[in-house]
Motif scaffolding. Structure first.
Motif, short mmCIF file in Angstrom:
data_model
loop_
_atom_site.label_atom_id
_atom_site.label_comp_id
_atom_site.label_asym_id
_atom_site.label_seq_id
_atom_site.Cartn_x
_atom_site.Cartn_y
_atom_site.Cartn_z
N ALA A 145 8.91 15.66 23.06
CA ALA A 145 8.11 16.89 22.95
C ALA A 145 6.97 16.72 21.96
CB ALA A 145 9.01 18.06 22.54
N LEU A 146 7.24 16.05 20.83
CA LEU A 146 6.19 15.85 19.82
C LEU A 146 5.13 14.88 20.33
CD1 LEU A 146 8.21 15.74 16.47
CD2 LEU A 146 7.12 17.69 17.60
N ARG A 147 5.55 13.85 21.06
CA ARG A 147 4.58 12.90 21.63
C ARG A 147 3.69 13.61 22.65
NH1 ARG A 147 8.12 7.42 22.58
NH2 ARG A 147 7.87 6.61 20.48
N TYR A 183 9.40 17.70 11.10
CA TYR A 183 9.03 16.29 11.18
C TYR A 183 7.82 15.99 10.28
CZ TYR A 183 7.88 11.73 13.09
OH TYR A 183 7.59 10.39 13.22
N LEU A 184 6.81 16.85 10.36
CA LEU A 184 5.60 16.62 9.56
C LEU A 184 5.84 16.83 8.07
CD1 LEU A 184 2.87 18.18 11.88
CD2 LEU A 184 3.37 15.74 11.50
N PRO A 221 1.30 13.00 15.40
CA PRO A 221 1.36 11.61 14.92
C PRO A 221 2.80 11.23 14.57
CG PRO A 221 -0.15 12.94 13.57
CD PRO A 221 0.53 13.86 14.53
N MET A 222 3.25 10.12 15.12
CA MET A 222 4.63 9.68 14.92
C MET A 222 4.67 8.53 13.91
SD MET A 222 6.05 11.81 16.98
CE MET A 222 7.75 11.29 17.02
N ARG A 223 5.71 8.56 13.05
CA ARG A 223 5.92 7.48 12.09
C ARG A 223 6.66 6.34 12.77
NH1 ARG A 223 7.40 12.17 9.39
NH2 ARG A 223 9.62 11.71 9.59
#
Length: 61
Positions: A43-45, A20-21, A50-52
């Protein structure tokens, strides 16, 4: 009743986060890892990644 998906391990989350990054979308991460995009997003949150914005385009307001 059997679970539909295996839970993500820390290594799975690490791999998804790297993808993702590096610029992959959640959908692409899902295709590459086999986990649903919503599971990866959650899971990433939780990890604080940081989310796009959805749709891959920055918001122009």
């Amino acid at each position: 009743m059997p679970r539909r998906y295996q839970s993500m391990t820390a290594a799975d989350i690490d791999h998804s986060e790297r993808l993702y990054l590096s610029g992959h979308s959640l959908v692409t991460c899902s295709k590459l890892t086999g986990f649903p995009a919503s599971t990866i997003r959650d899971a990433l949150r939780q990890r604080g990644t940081p989310m796009r914005p959805a749709g891959g385009r920055p918001s122009h307001r």
